[in-house]
Every structure is written in structure tokens, then in C-alpha cells.
Design a protein around this motif. Structure first.
Motif, mmCIF file in Angstrom:
data_model
loop_
_atom_site.group_PDB
_atom_site.id
_atom_site.type_symbol
_atom_site.label_atom_id
_atom_site.label_comp_id
_atom_site.label_asym_id
_atom_site.label_seq_id
_atom_site.Cartn_x
_atom_site.Cartn_y
_atom_site.Cartn_z
ATOM 1 N N SER A 24 0.665 -1.664 0.046
ATOM 2 C CA SER A 24 0.302 0.190 -0.063
ATOM 3 C C SER A 24 0.305 1.484 -0.042
ATOM 4 C CB SER A 24 -0.996 -0.172 0.991
ATOM 5 O OG SER A 24 -0.716 -0.149 2.465
ATOM 6 N N VAL A 27 2.610 1.356 -3.763
ATOM 7 C CA VAL A 27 1.260 2.266 -4.556
ATOM 8 C C VAL A 27 1.091 3.429 -4.234
ATOM 9 C CG1 VAL A 27 -0.684 1.529 -4.942
ATOM 10 C CG2 VAL A 27 -0.131 -0.369 -4.701
ATOM 11 N N PHE A 28 1.001 4.310 -3.240
ATOM 12 C CA PHE A 28 0.578 5.445 -3.135
ATOM 13 C C PHE A 28 1.387 6.472 -3.919
ATOM 14 C CE2 PHE A 28 0.283 9.368 -0.744
ATOM 15 C CZ PHE A 28 -1.300 9.310 -0.655
ATOM 16 N N THR A 31 2.230 5.702 -7.870
ATOM 17 C CA THR A 31 1.009 6.941 -8.004
ATOM 18 C C THR A 31 1.091 8.571 -7.754
ATOM 19 O OG1 THR A 31 -0.383 6.852 -6.692
ATOM 20 C CG2 THR A 31 0.115 4.813 -8.434
ATOM 21 N N THR A 32 1.725 9.030 -7.047
ATOM 22 C CA THR A 32 2.223 10.059 -6.684
ATOM 23 C C THR A 32 2.939 11.057 -7.568
ATOM 24 O OG1 THR A 32 3.462 9.771 -4.841
ATOM 25 C CG2 THR A 32 1.203 10.186 -4.236
ATOM 26 N N TRP A 72 -5.301 8.458 3.125
ATOM 27 C CA TRP A 72 -5.903 7.213 2.275
ATOM 28 C C TRP A 72 -6.235 5.827 2.861
ATOM 29 C CZ3 TRP A 72 -2.676 3.695 -0.464
ATOM 30 C CH2 TRP A 72 -3.559 2.813 -1.172
ATOM 31 N N GLN A 287 -5.182 3.951 -6.706
ATOM 32 C CA GLN A 287 -4.633 3.708 -6.170
ATOM 33 C C GLN A 287 -5.405 2.331 -5.559
ATOM 34 O OE1 GLN A 287 -4.577 7.061 -3.938
ATOM 35 N NE2 GLN A 287 -2.425 8.072 -5.007
ATOM 36 N N THR A 288 -6.710 2.442 -6.104
ATOM 37 C CA THR A 288 -8.072 1.791 -5.361
ATOM 38 C C THR A 288 -7.829 0.184 -6.203
ATOM 39 O OG1 THR A 288 -9.657 2.948 -4.312
ATOM 40 C CG2 THR A 288 -10.319 1.122 -4.729
#
Length: 316
Positions: A24, A27-28, A31-32, A72, A287-288
Motif C-alpha cells: 500500500s 502503490v501510493f 502513483t504520486t 487514504w 490506487q484503489t
């Protein structure tokens, strides 16, 4: 179950939870770091700097990344998946139908791939060293060597362009009859079945061959039992644990192949939704979707580990 088995299962579950937390985080922040500004992409090139800055504040993109990660994670733990930047809709509403479509595609693929792989793997083990065994081995190695996008592209060229038997795009909303549904799902299922079955065939064959080399199987053969009876009555029941483990590991590859398949065939699943979200830099949706794939992969891998532990005779 004894204490060693329970402790091993608990350790696998703990590893899965820790891995999910690390994933997690990755991934976060991955993506940023995507190139391009989300607010500028959503508003277009004609947007003024003031409008872009106002949208960034409205989407909380001006806050530190670590603080946004905490918010998040708190939302995920409470069941709030957030709101899509591009669609201004709850993400749960966006992925509901798409997730069902992806699960339907995965289920149909598993329904075809598992029996085919188990049959080919078991019969190849029964006829070990024969021409049939060598043909199955060469076929599986050849399929493993070809990536999913190549199989999908070849299927489109052959079945849709040259033969014109099947549609090149899988539009599920146009499938009104059973025949239409077969035409829509044929090429995506064929592509995924090739990739999943190849790994499953090899692991199933190895598990059955190993069981056939055990003393009790050799004793049954010396007593006059046929090879098919030895496989059905002795080898398969004892190789069930490794075979289930092989099935779980092989089905985990669906999560990678489905992204390519849904993109090429324009299938309305969650993987196609994630690819579209990348184009619009819809970070919460990306992200989801990525977390859904990670959770599914970890569940399958953890189940495979638990099955391997429970089927280990040394731990019984």
C-alpha cells in the motif's frame, strides 16, 4: 492440527498483512510520482494558474504526500474508497460493475483452464517419457515463452481479421443470447487460459510424477495394478495438496494477464478502468484498483502457502 502447523499458518498470515502494508505504501507513492499534474490534466491546457491551484487545493494535492497517505489508509480501513478525480463519483460505485465483470472473466477462465491443465498434467505424468509427454512439455514451454499480449494479438489477427469468426472487441452489454456471450468471451478466455494452463500443467505433472516415484506406488505397480488405477487411487489423493497449491499459484497469474487482456479486447473490467485512470491521472482510482489486485494476489499466494503447510506429511 498441532502447534507447529498453527504457528506456521499464523506466520504466513502475518507476513501477508505486513506485505499488504508495504505494498500500500509503494502503490501510493508510486502513483504520486506519475509524470504530469493531475489538476492541469483534468482542466486542460486552457486553464488559468489560479484555476489549477484552486483544483489542487480542492483535491488536497497541496498537502504533504505522507499526510495524504495516512488519510487514504484511514479511509480504506473504514471502507471509504474515496472519490474519483475525473468522474467526481464515489470509487465504490465506479468499480462495482467493473469488478463483477473481471471476476466473471476470471471465473470462466478458471472453469476452462483448471480441468484442461489437470487432465494434461496428469496424463503426461502417466505416460512419462512418451511422445505425448514430450509434446505436452514442448507445448507448455512454448506457451510460457510467449507473453500474453502476443497471444491476444495473434488471436485477434487469426479469429477476428482473417477468419472473421469472433469480434475483436469484447462488448459485454451487447451479449443478449448465449451464443453472443460465447463470442464475446471466447478470445479473452482463450488468451488467459493459455497463460494460466501452461504453468498449471507443469506443476501438476511434477506433483504426480513425484508421487508415482514413492515406494507405495511402486509396490502397487509390482502387485499388478494398472497405471491408471495407481494414479486415480494412490497418486492423485496424495498429490492433492501440491496440485491445489499449483492451481492457486497459477490462478494468481490471472491478475497480471487480465490487465493486458482487458486493454487489448477493450473488456469493461477493473483492469481497463485502472488503465483509463492512469491516462487521466485519477490517483485515488488508480490506487484503489491497484490495491484490489494486490489483495487478490496476496490471498491466492497465502492460500497456496497454507495448503502446502497442511499437505506436508512431516507436519501432521
Amino acid at each position: 492440527m498441532n502447534n507447529p502447523v498453527l504457528s506456521l499458518i499464523a506466520s504466513r498470515l502475518l507476513i501477508a498483512v505486513v506485505t499488504l502494508i508495504i505494498v500500500s505504501f509503494a502503490v501510493f507513492f508510486a502513483t504520486t510520482m506519475l509524470p504530469g499534474d493531475t489538476a492541469s490534466i483534468l482542466l486542460g491546457q486552457a486553464a488559468t494558474p489560479e484555476a489549477v491551484e484552486g483544483l489542487r487545493k480542492a483535491m488536497h494535492l497541496d498537502q504533504p504526500a505522507l499526510l495524504r497517505f495516512v488519510y487514504w489508509m484511514m479511509g480504506l480501513l473504514s471502507g471509504d474508497l474515496g472519490t474519483s478525480y475525473a468522474n467526481d463519483m464515489p470509487i465504490a460505485d465506479l468499480i462495482g460493475g467493473r469488478f463483477a465483470n473481471s471476476m466473471k472473466l476470471a471465473g470462466i477462465t478458471a472453469l476452462f483452464a483448471v480441468p484442461i491443465a489437470l487432465t494434461l498434467g496428469t496424463t503426461a505424468a502417466m505416460m512419462r517419457g512418451s511422445l505425448y509427454d514430450r509434446a505436452v512439455t514442448v507445448l507448455t514451454i512454448g506457451i510460457i515463452s510467449v507473453p500474453e499480449f502476443m497471444i491476444a494479438t495473434s488471436a485477434v489477427l487469426f479469429f477476428a481479421v482473417y477468419l472473421q469468426w469472433l469480434p475483436a472487441i469484447s462488448l459485454t452489454n451487447e451479449a443478449k443470447t448465449f451464443t453472443d456471450m460465447l463470442r464475446v468471451y471466447a478470445m479473452p478466455v482463450i488468451t488467459l487460459t493459455f497463460g494460466v494452463s501452461a504453468q498449471m500443467i507443469r506443476m501438476t505433472r511434477a506433483a504426480v510424477v513425484e508421487t508415482l516415484n514413492t515406494p507405495y506406488a511402486e509396490m502397487a505397480l509390482l502387485k499388478g495394478a494398472s497405471r491408471s488405477r495407481i494414479v486415480l487411487k494412490h497418486a492423485l489423493p496424495n498429490a492433492l495438496g501440491p496440485i491445489i497449491n499449483a492451481v492457486a499459484l497459477s490462478l494468481s497469474y490471472l491478475l497480471g494477464g487480465v490487465i493486458i487482456v482487458e486493454t487489448i479486447f477493450n473488456y469493461p473490467g477493473i483492469a481497463k478502468l485502472m488503465v483509463d485512470a492512469v491516462a487521466t491521472r485519477d490517483l485515488p482510482l488508480i490506487q484503489t484498483c491497484a490495491m484490489i489486485f494486490c489483495v487478490g494476489y496476496l490471498i491466492l499466494i497465502t492460500l497456496a502457502d497454507i495448503v502446502a503447510i497442511l499437505s506436508n506429511p512431516r507436519l501432521r
